[in-house]
Write an enzyme that holds these catalytic residues in place. Structure first.
Site, PDB file in Angstrom:
ATOM      1  N   ALA A  66      21.042 -14.107  -4.999  1.00 18.67           N
ATOM      2  CA  ALA A  66      20.355 -14.603  -6.186  1.00 18.67           C
ATOM      3  C   ALA A  66      20.390 -13.473  -7.212  1.00 18.67           C
ATOM      4  O   ALA A  66      20.692 -12.330  -6.868  1.00 18.67           O
ATOM      5  CB  ALA A  66      18.918 -14.954  -5.833  1.00 18.67           C
ATOM      6  N   GLY A 105      21.280 -15.049  -1.117  1.00 20.99           N
ATOM      7  CA  GLY A 105      21.478 -16.406  -1.640  1.00 20.99           C
ATOM      8  C   GLY A 105      22.936 -16.827  -1.653  1.00 20.99           C
ATOM      9  O   GLY A 105      23.245 -18.017  -1.583  1.00 20.99           O
ATOM     10  N   GLU A 108      23.457 -18.080   1.737  1.00 22.83           N
ATOM     11  CA  GLU A 108      22.702 -19.335   1.861  1.00 22.83           C
ATOM     12  C   GLU A 108      23.434 -20.487   1.163  1.00 22.83           C
ATOM     13  O   GLU A 108      23.454 -21.619   1.661  1.00 22.83           O
ATOM     14  CB  GLU A 108      21.296 -19.137   1.289  1.00 22.83           C
ATOM     15  CG  GLU A 108      20.421 -18.216   2.140  1.00 22.83           C
ATOM     16  CD  GLU A 108      19.122 -17.867   1.471  1.00 22.83           C
ATOM     17  OE1 GLU A 108      18.071 -18.323   1.976  1.00 22.83           O
ATOM     18  OE2 GLU A 108      19.140 -17.166   0.447  1.00 22.83           O
ATOM     19  N   GLU A 128      17.638  -9.523   2.177  1.00 21.50           N
ATOM     20  CA  GLU A 128      16.403  -9.729   1.410  1.00 21.50           C
ATOM     21  C   GLU A 128      15.267  -8.812   1.853  1.00 21.50           C
ATOM     22  O   GLU A 128      14.463  -8.375   1.026  1.00 21.50           O
ATOM     23  CB  GLU A 128      15.962 -11.193   1.541  1.00 21.50           C
ATOM     24  CG  GLU A 128      16.779 -12.180   0.724  1.00 21.50           C
ATOM     25  CD  GLU A 128      18.022 -12.673   1.433  1.00 21.50           C
ATOM     26  OE1 GLU A 128      18.624 -13.648   0.958  1.00 21.50           O
ATOM     27  OE2 GLU A 128      18.424 -12.074   2.454  1.00 21.50           O
TER      28      GLU A 128
HETATM   29  N1  T1G Z   1      21.407  -9.538  -8.740  1.00 26.57           N
HETATM   30  C1  T1G Z   1      21.583  -8.952  -9.951  1.00 26.57           C
HETATM   31  N2  T1G Z   1      22.430  -7.881 -10.178  1.00 26.57           N
HETATM   32  C2  T1G Z   1      23.099  -7.429  -9.122  1.00 26.57           C
HETATM   33  C3  T1G Z   1      22.961  -7.991  -7.812  1.00 26.57           C
HETATM   34  C4  T1G Z   1      22.071  -9.107  -7.652  1.00 26.57           C
HETATM   35  N3  T1G Z   1      21.905  -9.718  -6.480  1.00 26.57           N
HETATM   36  N4  T1G Z   1      23.754  -7.288  -6.979  1.00 26.57           N
HETATM   37  C5  T1G Z   1      24.369  -6.331  -7.721  1.00 26.57           C
HETATM   38  N5  T1G Z   1      23.981  -6.420  -9.002  1.00 26.57           N
HETATM   39  C6  T1G Z   1      24.450  -5.599 -10.133  1.00 26.57           C
HETATM   40  C7  T1G Z   1      24.027  -4.134 -10.000  1.00 26.57           C
HETATM   41  O1  T1G Z   1      22.757  -3.919 -10.552  1.00 26.57           O
HETATM   42  C8  T1G Z   1      25.120  -3.447 -10.798  1.00 26.57           C
HETATM   43  O2  T1G Z   1      24.815  -3.604 -12.158  1.00 26.57           O
HETATM   44  C9  T1G Z   1      26.346  -4.289 -10.500  1.00 26.57           C
HETATM   45  O3  T1G Z   1      25.865  -5.561 -10.058  1.00 26.57           O
HETATM   46  C10 T1G Z   1      27.216  -3.721  -9.419  1.00 26.57           C
HETATM   47  O4  T1G Z   1      26.397  -3.465  -8.280  1.00 26.57           O
HETATM   48  C11 T1G Z   1      17.101 -16.543  -2.537  1.00 26.57           C
HETATM   49  C12 T1G Z   1      16.174 -14.118  -3.052  1.00 26.57           C
HETATM   50  C13 T1G Z   1      26.900  -6.465  -3.774  1.00 26.57           C
HETATM   51  C14 T1G Z   1      27.036  -4.692  -2.095  1.00 26.57           C
HETATM   52  O5  T1G Z   1      20.368  -7.790  -2.032  1.00 26.57           O
HETATM   53  O6  T1G Z   1      23.921  -4.833  -2.265  1.00 26.57           O
HETATM   54  O7  T1G Z   1      19.516 -13.563  -2.711  1.00 26.57           O
HETATM   55  O8  T1G Z   1      24.512  -1.237 -12.752  1.00 26.57           O
HETATM   56  O9  T1G Z   1      26.677  -0.967  -8.356  1.00 26.57           O
HETATM   57  O10 T1G Z   1      28.146  -0.584  -5.026  1.00 26.57           O
HETATM   58  O11 T1G Z   1      17.446 -15.604  -0.466  1.00 26.57           O
HETATM   59  O12 T1G Z   1      25.356  -4.558  -5.379  1.00 26.57           O
HETATM   60  O13 T1G Z   1      26.701  -2.338 -13.148  1.00 26.57           O
HETATM   61  O14 T1G Z   1      24.700  -3.004 -14.496  1.00 26.57           O
HETATM   62  O15 T1G Z   1      25.561  -2.127  -6.383  1.00 26.57           O
HETATM   63  O16 T1G Z   1      29.950  -2.336  -5.298  1.00 26.57           O
HETATM   64  C15 T1G Z   1      20.206 -10.523  -2.066  1.00 26.57           C
HETATM   65  C16 T1G Z   1      22.417  -6.685  -3.719  1.00 26.57           C
HETATM   66  C17 T1G Z   1      19.475 -10.776  -3.318  1.00 26.57           C
HETATM   67  C18 T1G Z   1      22.659  -7.695  -2.656  1.00 26.57           C
HETATM   68  C19 T1G Z   1      27.930  -4.330  -4.412  1.00 26.57           C
HETATM   69  N6  T1G Z   1      21.389  -9.739  -2.351  1.00 26.57           N
HETATM   70  N7  T1G Z   1      23.631  -6.047  -4.160  1.00 26.57           N
HETATM   71  O17 T1G Z   1      27.728  -2.954  -4.315  1.00 26.57           O
HETATM   72  O18 T1G Z   1      28.030  -2.379  -6.801  1.00 26.57           O
HETATM   73  S1  T1G Z   1      17.944 -11.604  -2.991  1.00 26.57           S
HETATM   74  C20 T1G Z   1      21.362  -8.416  -2.315  1.00 26.57           C
HETATM   75  C21 T1G Z   1      24.271  -5.134  -3.386  1.00 26.57           C
HETATM   76  C22 T1G Z   1      18.404 -13.203  -2.623  1.00 26.57           C
HETATM   77  C23 T1G Z   1      17.766 -15.434  -1.789  1.00 26.57           C
HETATM   78  C24 T1G Z   1      17.277 -14.089  -2.162  1.00 26.57           C
HETATM   79  C25 T1G Z   1      25.448  -4.450  -3.995  1.00 26.57           C
HETATM   80  C26 T1G Z   1      26.815  -5.038  -3.551  1.00 26.57           C
HETATM   81  P1  T1G Z   1      25.192  -2.484 -13.188  1.00 26.57           P
HETATM   82  P2  T1G Z   1      26.601  -2.138  -7.427  1.00 26.57           P
HETATM   83  P3  T1G Z   1      28.552  -1.981  -5.340  1.00 26.57           P
END
Ligand code: T1G
Length: 615
Positions: A66, A105, A108, A128
């Site tokens: 998400a 998400g 999911e 999460e």
């Molecule tokens: N939402 C918004 N921005 C995100 C994002 C996300 N989920 N994931 C990454 N970004 C942005 C980040 O801030 C950065 O921005 C750019 O993307 C590159 O990220 C309902 C509620 C995917 C492994 O926890 O672990 O889903 O700084 O530098 O090192 O159940 O990003 O360039 O402006 O980290 O190659 C669950 C979070 C969400 C994954 C890539 N998902 N992301 O790593 O790049 S909660 C996560 C990561 C959810 C549902 C629930 C990593 C990555 P900017 P990066 P990277």
């Protein structure tokens, strides 16, 4: 017929409607994308010529979750759980084709599809819990149905992703391809046309052994007992509900738990820490061209830890120390650490030997003639290093203090190890952008997180020192060590807690006041670092403390703490405590300014590179 509607592209391949998600950088499932997907599914359903739907992503990854930046804001429909239910309810087969990192998400969404195929190098996970929440788009109900409670809880409670092959073995995927995912997925989707597949909500492979399911839930609940953060226990409750309740009620149960958790201060702190870590990577020199580093030099026996890190990262290393006994000791330290790694199974004897092959010890700085970056661990040897290192080689000083004036100032930068995980790059006014980019590339190669500071730097250490000074002052004022220790441990800062044998007496300052005094001193020092341009942004200070010195991630950091509490309150408290101990709490002018404007530290970004004035 190919059309692009914002973050979603639609392509027709015969009876297959291909939905290509294209919302860089990580295809996060923000509102616009959710709305486009919802509409596309409705169109597919209504279009008799569509026999199957294939959802895949462009760019580097299938949706990585998400959109975290939307959390804490009023939810906008369609929300992700509803979109997943909509996809699952589609009477036409929906296939998801996964590459990159299908996380949270994103996974999911794929589980709401009727079948899933992935590229072999894909990673699938539910991280999460690392954000203080739980899979809130049906993950706690659909995943256990496929893979059972034990594996579902492992994925959700560790937050660690698994490779595609393991996901296939677990039952999360229906197929894995080494390459050619798009073509393979299209073939698979064409084969599904006209078929009716079982929705994940109606599957029970993971629930066949009810007793094992309950046993896994009970074991996980026991393991979560007394946990500091609430998300783990709620995840266990939801996975249990998946077995005990009909799916509709299970989904409602999950959604309520998600809503509770996303609103907790811990979840807000963890979100802040997530974005602070990403923001810290954005610094002025980030786009400069890093110079190639084929060989690393280390001068000064005190640099043996960095030499070891470099060896383990596969770098050829020249270790120079003019004092023979000290050189021998440094080599012995490296050898001892390698042996420990071998005994603990973290390193094979072959890798140890290969590391040694790449290490060249030397007494004279001349040995640095081919080093592209020299870690100067002994400032007293800087002149020799500057003399011996080839033109263009970066001179990275690992000790504290200002960068010395030097004809090679453009090659000079501070590179300090903070807590073993973080490299603080202290950039001088004359440091060349390429030197910064090179030092950063080397730090990352050594597996270190990076933070940019303006020289003399020392962000994490200075802020923690301010906190320690406040603790010392409280004790000097007669505050009971046990009470101070109890408050700090409760907050998650045991490293600042004084030794305290006895139980906390009832009398004395409240835990809230003790924490406020300590954290206010830290935020105040942080404000001074912003004023001097040593830190670029407040979240960098939080990142430095969390990544470098073990500040509790769920608290976000001292600057975030102060912003959450409000700078008007910080100003009031510092005005009072500053009378008592101005050396600790005399208010930084920035706080008065921001408070007067109703502002936050988060709004403030210092002018980069204006530090250095005095150590
Ligand atoms: N939402 C918004 N921005 C995100 C994002 C996300 N989920 N994931 C990454 N970004 C942005 C980040 O801030 C950065 O921005 C750019 O993307 C590159 O990220 C309902 C509620 C995917 C492994 O926890 O672990 O889903 O700084 O530098 O090192 O159940 O990003 O360039 O402006 O980290 O190659 C669950 C979070 C969400 C994954 C890539 N998902 N992301 O790593 O790049 S909660 C996560 C990561 C959810 C549902 C629930 C990593 C990555 P900017 P990066 P990277």
């Amino acid at each position: 017929m190919d059309q692009q509607a914002g973050p979603l592209r639609q392509e027709r391949h015969g009876a297959v409607l291909v939905l290509v998600i294209d919302a860089p950088p990580v295809n996060a499932l923000g509102h616009a994308l959710r709305a486009a997907l919802w509409q596309a599914i409705e169109v597919a359903e209504a279009d008799a010529t569509v026999g199957a739907v294939l959802i895949r992503a462009a760019g580097r990854t299938f949706p990585a979750g998400a959109d975290i930046s939307e959390f804490g804001q009023p939810p906008r429909a369609p929300q992700l759980p509803d979109l997943c239910d909509r996809i699952e309810a589609c009477p036409k087969p929906v296939l998801a084709a996964i590459h990159g990192t299908a996380l949270g998400g994103g996974l999911e969404l794929a589980l709401a599809a009727h079948a899933r195929i992935a590229r072999a190098d894909a990673m699938l996970g539910l991280p999460e819990v690392t954000l203080g929440i739980l899979p809130g788009a049906g993950g706690t109900q659909r995943v256990p149905r496929l893979i059972g409670a034990e594996q579902a809880l492992r994925l959700m409670l560790t937050g660690k992703p698994v490779p595609a092959a393991e996901a296939l073995a677990l039952g999360l995927l229906d197929g894995v391809v080494e390459d050619g995912l798009e073509v393979a997925a299209l073939r698979l989707a064409e084969g599904l046309v006209g078929r009716r597949l079982t929705a994940t909500r109606d599957r029970r492979e993971g629930m066949r052994d009810g007793a094992a399911y309950q046993a896994a839930v009970a074991a996980a609940r026991l393991a979560q007992a007394g946990a500091r953060l609430p998300a783990g226990a709620r995840i266990v409750d939801c996975v249990e509900a998946a077995q005990l309740l009909p799916i509709e009620q299970g989904m409602v149960f999950e959604r309520a738990a998600f809503a509770d958790l996303v609103a907790t201060p811990e979840a807000a702190g963890l979100r802040h820490a997530f974005f602070a870590e990403r923001a810290a990577a954005r610094f002025p020199e980030a786009k400069a061209e890093a110079r190639p580093v084929a060989q690393l030099g280390v001068i000064g026996a005190a640099g043996s830890d960095l030499a070891l890190l470099a060896l383990q990262a596969g770098c050829p290393v020249v270790l120079v120390e003019p004092n023979r006994p000290q050189l021998v000791e440094a080599l012995e330290r490296i050898a001892a650490a390698q042996e420990t790694a071998v005994q603990e199974g973290r390193l094979t004897p072959a890798a140890r030997d290969a590391d040694w092959e790449r290490l060249t010890p030397a007494l004279g700085a001349a040995a640095l003639a081919d080093s592209d970056l020299v870690l100067v661990a002994d400032a007293g040897l800087l002149a020799e290093a500057a003399e011996a290192a080839p033109p263009g080689a970066v001179l990275a000083l690992t000790g504290r203090g200002a960068l010395p004036d030097s004809p090679r100032a453009s090659d000079m930068i501070g590179l300090r190890l903070v807590g073993g995980r973080l490299a603080e790059l202290a950039v001088g006014p004359q440091t060349a952008p390429e030197a910064v980019a090179t030092a950063r590339a080397v730090a990352r190669r050594l597996g270190l997180l990076c933070l940019r500071a303006a020289a003399p730097g020392g962000i994490a250490g200075r802020v923690m020192l301010a906190g320690r000074a406040a603790v010392t002052h409280l004790l000097a004022q007669g505050e009971a060590p046990a009470r101070v220790a109890g408050a700090l441990r409760g907050f998650g800062l045991p490293q600042l807690a004084p030794e305290a044998a006895a139980e906390a007496p009832e009398t004395g300052a409240s835990a809230g006041r003790i924490i406020a005094q300590v954290l206010s001193a830290m935020a105040n020092e942080g404000a001074r670092l912003l004023e001097r341009g040593i830190a670029q942004r407040a979240s960098d200070i939080d990142f430095a403390l969390v990544a470098g010195l073990g500040f509790p991630r769920w608290q976000g950091g001292p600057m975030f703490w102060a912003d959450q509490r409000g700078l008007l309150i910080l100003r009031r408290d510092l005005a009072e405590w500053g009378q008592e101990a101005p050396e600790i709490w005399a208010m930084a002018p920035l706080i008065a300014d921001l408070a007067a404007q109703g502002g936050h530290f988060a709004d403030h970004a210092a002018q980069a590179g204006s530090g250095q004035k005095d150590a």
